[in-house]
Enzyme design. Sequence first.
Site, short mmCIF file in Angstrom:
data_model
loop_
_atom_site.label_atom_id
_atom_site.label_comp_id
_atom_site.label_asym_id
_atom_site.label_seq_id
_atom_site.Cartn_x
_atom_site.Cartn_y
_atom_site.Cartn_z
N PHE A 1 0.85 -1.20 0.00
CA PHE A 1 0.00 0.00 0.00
C PHE A 1 0.88 1.24 0.00
O PHE A 1 1.78 1.36 0.83
CB PHE A 1 -0.93 0.03 1.22
CG PHE A 1 -1.87 1.20 1.19
CD1 PHE A 1 -3.01 1.18 0.38
CD2 PHE A 1 -1.63 2.33 1.95
CE1 PHE A 1 -3.87 2.27 0.33
CE2 PHE A 1 -2.49 3.43 1.90
CZ PHE A 1 -3.61 3.40 1.09
N ASP B 1 9.28 2.44 1.20
CA ASP B 1 8.16 3.24 1.71
C ASP B 1 8.07 2.98 3.21
O ASP B 1 7.59 1.93 3.64
CB ASP B 1 6.87 2.82 0.99
CG ASP B 1 5.65 3.56 1.52
OD1 ASP B 1 5.74 4.19 2.59
OD2 ASP B 1 4.60 3.49 0.87
N LYS C 1 3.15 9.96 8.43
CA LYS C 1 2.49 9.45 9.64
C LYS C 1 3.12 9.93 10.97
O LYS C 1 2.89 11.06 11.37
CB LYS C 1 2.41 7.94 9.59
CG LYS C 1 1.36 7.45 8.57
CD LYS C 1 1.01 6.01 8.78
CE LYS C 1 0.00 5.50 7.78
NZ LYS C 1 -1.38 5.70 8.19
N1 PLP Z 1 2.49 4.29 2.37
C1 PLP Z 1 2.23 3.45 3.39
C2 PLP Z 1 3.19 2.33 3.67
C3 PLP Z 1 1.11 3.62 4.18
O1 PLP Z 1 0.87 2.77 5.19
C4 PLP Z 1 0.22 4.69 3.89
C5 PLP Z 1 -1.00 4.88 4.68
O2 PLP Z 1 -1.47 4.02 5.36
C6 PLP Z 1 0.52 5.54 2.81
C7 PLP Z 1 1.67 5.32 2.08
C8 PLP Z 1 -0.38 6.69 2.48
O3 PLP Z 1 -0.29 7.67 3.46
P1 PLP Z 1 -1.39 8.82 3.57
O4 PLP Z 1 -2.65 8.18 4.02
O5 PLP Z 1 -0.81 9.79 4.58
O6 PLP Z 1 -1.51 9.45 2.23
#
Ligand code: PLP
Length: 409
Positions: A141, A226, A255
Amino acid sequence: MSAYAQLSERWQRVMMPNYGTPPVALVQGKGCRLWDADGKDYLDLLAGIAVSSLGHAHPAIVEAVSRQVATLAHTSNLYLHEPGLRLAERLTSLLQTPAGTEARVFFCSTGTEANEAALKLVLRHGQGIGRRRIIAADHGFHGRTLGALSLTGKASIREPFGPYGTDVVFVPYGDVEALAGAVDESTLAVLLETTQGEAGVVPPPDGYLAAARSLCDSTGALLWLDEVQSAIGRTGYWYAHQAEGVLPDVLTLAKGLGGGLPIGACIGIGPAANAFARGDHGSTFGGNLVSCAAALTVLDVIDSDGLLGHVREVGASFAAGLAEVSHPLLTGVRGRGLWRALVLSSDAAAHVELACRDAGFLVNAVAPDAIRLAPPLVISADECRGFVDALPQILADAQQDLDGTRVGS
Ligand code: PLP
């Protein structure tokens, strides 16, 4: 009519249905406790999805953000400000790159924007070497905007919005052989989470990230990690990749970095540090002074309060306590630090989440058969123990709920 009933009625009239109506209306937080609109209190075992790293209303965040907002809240990126500069210096120095390795930061406000920036950054790098293909992982994700979504391995959320222009190949996460079969001299980048958060807090087998690093090295591909969910202490390390002995070329964060204030970052390391030319990317709000002040405070408090060690210690005892709970619904516990999943024997997560909430604990049914626990990093061993002690009854209630024999709730 309860305060919640009134608020949810209003919600349903005016809010888009993309989230569904949330089951609780929160009004206040202090430390690891949250209060809802009807006065019920909860232990926060989710931290706004791994965001509120210092809990709620932490005095140091309140002070730093209040001071900054009263001094200068926003400048845009047409003007330089020192909090942003200091934060970029701190984040790059925490990487502990080998001497002579450059690292540069782009600030934004969310995780998906960090990944959008990273996607453009790697594409720019690829133009120089004639490569476009990105290898990403099934069930990964990376966010909801179109670039990040095109790299997201959850077909159910990606496919309704395609087709995309991204050249991406998905491989099973954690499978070194599959990765080796996909990465070659045409690969621009390999994009992985250090543990797949939204898939249900699924860590890879030992050595997987190191294998990804060496495949990238041998083919000239970039390793893009990520760490939107995993970084800034969540696993007991500043960056989760540090426990694996690897250094990425591109790193994305968000986050927990802002402790509740919106901030994200894309860091380019080595060749990726200089892939953007002037004018290639931008964000009006990215790296806003208030968010930078909050993020600097998060880093300071993690440091001064020894929270990395605390997360490792409390996370390990929490996981051990959870693993001792015996109930047919619970088959195991996985994850790292204060980022865990209760693995269930059936698709009962929604029932367990509800039973937790009724018992005064906020958790998240991250997958049909998994409950995510990502509490504030400041949670105490006693608070964790409170949940472990309550879990047998919670699971019994969830089972009754599943069987249709539960009274009330
Ligand atoms: N990347 C990862 C690994 C995530 O867990 C998330 C959100 O859960 C995102 C990207 C996207 O982040 P945002 O919701 O702040 O756009």
